[in-house]
Design a protein around this motif. Structure first.
Motif, PDB file in Angstrom:
ATOM      1  N   GLU A  41       0.853  -1.197   0.000  1.00 51.41           N
ATOM      2  CA  GLU A  41       0.000   0.000   0.000  1.00 51.41           C
ATOM      3  C   GLU A  41       0.884   1.241   0.000  1.00 51.41           C
ATOM      4  O   GLU A  41       1.636   1.484   0.960  1.00 51.41           O
ATOM      5  CB  GLU A  41      -0.888   0.011   1.244  1.00 51.41           C
ATOM      6  CG  GLU A  41      -1.773   1.233   1.367  1.00 51.41           C
ATOM      7  CD  GLU A  41      -3.193   0.990   0.863  1.00 51.41           C
ATOM      8  OE1 GLU A  41      -4.001   1.931   0.912  1.00 51.41           O
ATOM      9  OE2 GLU A  41      -3.486  -0.130   0.420  1.00 51.41           O
ATOM     10  N   PRO A  42       0.842   2.047  -1.054  1.00 49.25           N
ATOM     11  CA  PRO A  42       1.538   3.343  -0.998  1.00 49.25           C
ATOM     12  C   PRO A  42       0.794   4.259  -0.019  1.00 49.25           C
ATOM     13  O   PRO A  42      -0.438   4.308  -0.027  1.00 49.25           O
ATOM     14  CB  PRO A  42       1.436   3.868  -2.431  1.00 49.25           C
ATOM     15  CG  PRO A  42       0.967   2.705  -3.257  1.00 49.25           C
ATOM     16  CD  PRO A  42       0.199   1.823  -2.344  1.00 49.25           C
ATOM     17  N   ILE A  43       1.521   4.977   0.797  1.00 45.80           N
ATOM     18  CA  ILE A  43       0.921   5.850   1.804  1.00 45.80           C
ATOM     19  C   ILE A  43       1.206   7.301   1.427  1.00 45.80           C
ATOM     20  O   ILE A  43       2.329   7.786   1.567  1.00 45.80           O
ATOM     21  CB  ILE A  43       1.482   5.551   3.210  1.00 45.80           C
ATOM     22  CG1 ILE A  43       1.339   4.068   3.559  1.00 45.80           C
ATOM     23  CG2 ILE A  43       0.793   6.430   4.241  1.00 45.80           C
ATOM     24  CD1 ILE A  43      -0.085   3.580   3.667  1.00 45.80           C
ATOM     25  N   LYS A  44       0.192   7.997   0.925  1.00 46.64           N
ATOM     26  CA  LYS A  44       0.365   9.403   0.554  1.00 46.64           C
ATOM     27  C   LYS A  44       0.268  10.310   1.769  1.00 46.64           C
ATOM     28  O   LYS A  44       0.998  11.301   1.884  1.00 46.64           O
ATOM     29  CB  LYS A  44      -0.676   9.790  -0.498  1.00 46.64           C
ATOM     30  CG  LYS A  44      -0.515   9.050  -1.826  1.00 46.64           C
ATOM     31  CD  LYS A  44      -1.563   9.479  -2.836  1.00 46.64           C
ATOM     32  CE  LYS A  44      -1.394   8.749  -4.157  1.00 46.64           C
ATOM     33  NZ  LYS A  44      -2.430   9.152  -5.150  1.00 46.64           N
ATOM     34  N   GLN A  45      -0.651   9.975   2.664  1.00 45.11           N
ATOM     35  CA  GLN A  45      -0.799  10.727   3.909  1.00 45.11           C
ATOM     36  C   GLN A  45      -0.731   9.723   5.060  1.00 45.11           C
ATOM     37  O   GLN A  45      -1.583   8.855   5.155  1.00 45.11           O
ATOM     38  CB  GLN A  45      -2.146  11.465   3.951  1.00 45.11           C
ATOM     39  CG  GLN A  45      -2.288  12.567   2.923  1.00 45.11           C
ATOM     40  CD  GLN A  45      -1.405  13.764   3.255  1.00 45.11           C
ATOM     41  OE1 GLN A  45      -1.047  13.993   4.399  1.00 45.11           O
ATOM     42  NE2 GLN A  45      -1.046  14.527   2.223  1.00 45.11           N
ATOM     43  N   GLN A  75       5.743   7.380  10.252  1.00 46.74           N
ATOM     44  CA  GLN A  75       5.430   8.177   9.061  1.00 46.74           C
ATOM     45  C   GLN A  75       5.926   7.484   7.780  1.00 46.74           C
ATOM     46  O   GLN A  75       6.537   8.096   6.904  1.00 46.74           O
ATOM     47  CB  GLN A  75       6.081   9.561   9.179  1.00 46.74           C
ATOM     48  CG  GLN A  75       5.630  10.359  10.391  1.00 46.74           C
ATOM     49  CD  GLN A  75       4.328  11.097  10.163  1.00 46.74           C
ATOM     50  OE1 GLN A  75       4.242  12.003   9.339  1.00 46.74           O
ATOM     51  NE2 GLN A  75       3.299  10.733  10.901  1.00 46.74           N
ATOM     52  N   VAL A  76       5.673   6.184   7.674  1.00 48.19           N
ATOM     53  CA  VAL A  76       6.155   5.427   6.519  1.00 48.19           C
ATOM     54  C   VAL A  76       5.417   5.839   5.250  1.00 48.19           C
ATOM     55  O   VAL A  76       4.281   6.339   5.294  1.00 48.19           O
ATOM     56  CB  VAL A  76       6.001   3.904   6.738  1.00 48.19           C
ATOM     57  CG1 VAL A  76       6.860   3.436   7.900  1.00 48.19           C
ATOM     58  CG2 VAL A  76       4.543   3.518   6.951  1.00 48.19           C
ATOM     59  N   VAL A  77       6.059   5.630   4.100  1.00 48.46           N
ATOM     60  CA  VAL A  77       5.452   5.965   2.815  1.00 48.46           C
ATOM     61  C   VAL A  77       4.949   4.728   2.085  1.00 48.46           C
ATOM     62  O   VAL A  77       4.315   4.835   1.035  1.00 48.46           O
ATOM     63  CB  VAL A  77       6.444   6.729   1.921  1.00 48.46           C
ATOM     64  CG1 VAL A  77       6.837   8.048   2.573  1.00 48.46           C
ATOM     65  CG2 VAL A  77       7.688   5.888   1.618  1.00 48.46           C
TER      66      VAL A  77
END
Length: 357
Positions: free
Chosen positions: A159-163, A300-302
């Motif tokens: 899962e890409p994490i934008k926020q 705060q991973v991306v």
């Protein structure tokens, strides 16, 4: 440029080890020397040969690093003399430290026979297709004269994490997962004193490790193929600051345990288990949600990924699917060409062997 070869990570000097760690840090924990040292010490057989190849400049600053294993038993072709990137069933990604600069990479590949002896093929697995190192590895092997076959490896949910906001992430999850979490967390609280301890906030690492192993032994999972690996990784990754380990307790009894690794802005859900007798309470779901909140809000991973395997439950937690890649580089020896014909097919092999192919 000079190529150094160490037949054990224990033989690498402390100053060079520190510099290799710095070189690997942007690529993540699974490219670090301590990761490969852990694999070497816990996941290899006594008859396997290990080679840590490193290209250094005149100031002994490392520019490339490639740990290899010559297994006592070949994996791809009976009777072949094989080399493999040092990996294991626990490896979820391999990002070779091979720079685009041919003056650095070429000497390392040219030194393989000198340091590792004659061989018929080299195998790589768990390569990250969108990482620049993947293309560099393919190009470098071809330039060195190998016949290269790439193949689709294991599935990897991510899962890409934008926020890095847990509430936004949680709102995107399927309703059945969110409802299960709500119902089961309330049920657990009604049953007794519910507590979740997460390292590094909880400093008692050895207690968490003991409880993790207790849960794993009472879970549905098969025994570990290399039982010494996980304890060694837990202790070393804790020192490196990469470990996130969580244990869920009900009245002080451990019911679920998660082992995650965080590095280079990414979190890998590495191991999870729950007590089979508590399955109806879904302690694994409750704990994994708490772990997800932690890595999003604290680290705060991306990106978050779910390691190896196509298990269907993973798509409830993560929305994207990709494949890790594998490479087999065949040497132009009689056995190497025979193995290439088997894996590639004779027609494709003939095409590759044509001049300028």
């Amino acid at each position: 440029m000079k190529v150094l070869c160490f037949e054990s990570a224990r033989n690498i000097s402390s100053d060079l080890m520190v510099r290799l760690e710095e070189l690997a840090r942007p690529r993540g924990i699974q490219q670090s020397p301590f990761w490969f040292q852990t694999l070497e010490q816990t996941c290899t057989m006594p008859d396997d040969q290990i080679f840590h190849l490193c290209t250094v400049d005149d100031d002994r600053v490392p520019r490339a690093y490639l740990p290899l294993c010559r297994p006592a038993r070949p994996r791809f072709f009976k009777g072949a003399r094989e080399l493999h990137a040092l990996s294991s069933p626990y490896t979820t990604e391999f990002r070779p430290l091979l720079p685009r600069n041919s003056t650095v990479t070429a000497p390392l590949l040219a030194s393989l026979k000198r340091y590792c002896g004659s061989f018929d093929l080299i195998g790589f697995e768990a390569l990250v297709e969108d990482d620049p190192a993947y293309g560099v590895t393919v190009a470098a092997l071809k330039a060195a004269g190998f016949l290269v076959l790439d193949y689709k490896g294991f599935e990897n949910w991510y899962e890409p994490i934008k926020q890095p906001d847990f509430h936004q992430y949680w709102a995107r999850r399927p309703g059945r997962l969110r409802n299960t979490y709500t119902r089961k967390s309330r049920a657990l609280e009604r049953q007794g004193n519910l507590r979740i301890d997460i390292f590094p906030d909880c400093k008692d690492l050895e207690r968490l490790l003991d409880d993790y192993e207790t849960v794993y032994a009472q879970s549905w999972k098969e025994a570990e193929p290399y039982p010494e690996f996980t304890p060694a990784l837990v202790r070393r990754s804790a020192i490196a600051g990469c470990l996130r380990m969580g244990v869920l307790y009900l009245d002080d009894k451990p019911l679920a345990a998660d082992l995650w690794l965080v590095s280079a802005g990414r979190a890998t859900i590495f191991k999870l288990a729950y007590d089979d007798d508590a399955k109806k309470l879904s302690p694994g779901t409750v704990l994994t949600a708490a772990m997800m909140r932690y890595v999003l809000e604290q680290d705060q991973v991306v990106e978050v990924d779910f390691g190896r395997g196509p298990d269907t439950y993973k798509k409830d937690w993560l929305s994207h699917l990709r494949h890790r890649r594998g490479l087999i580089a065949f040497n132009r020896t009689p056995i190497g060409l025979t193995a290439a014909a088997l894996h590639m097919g004779k027609a494709r092999l003939k095409k590759l062997l044509k001049p300028n192919a």
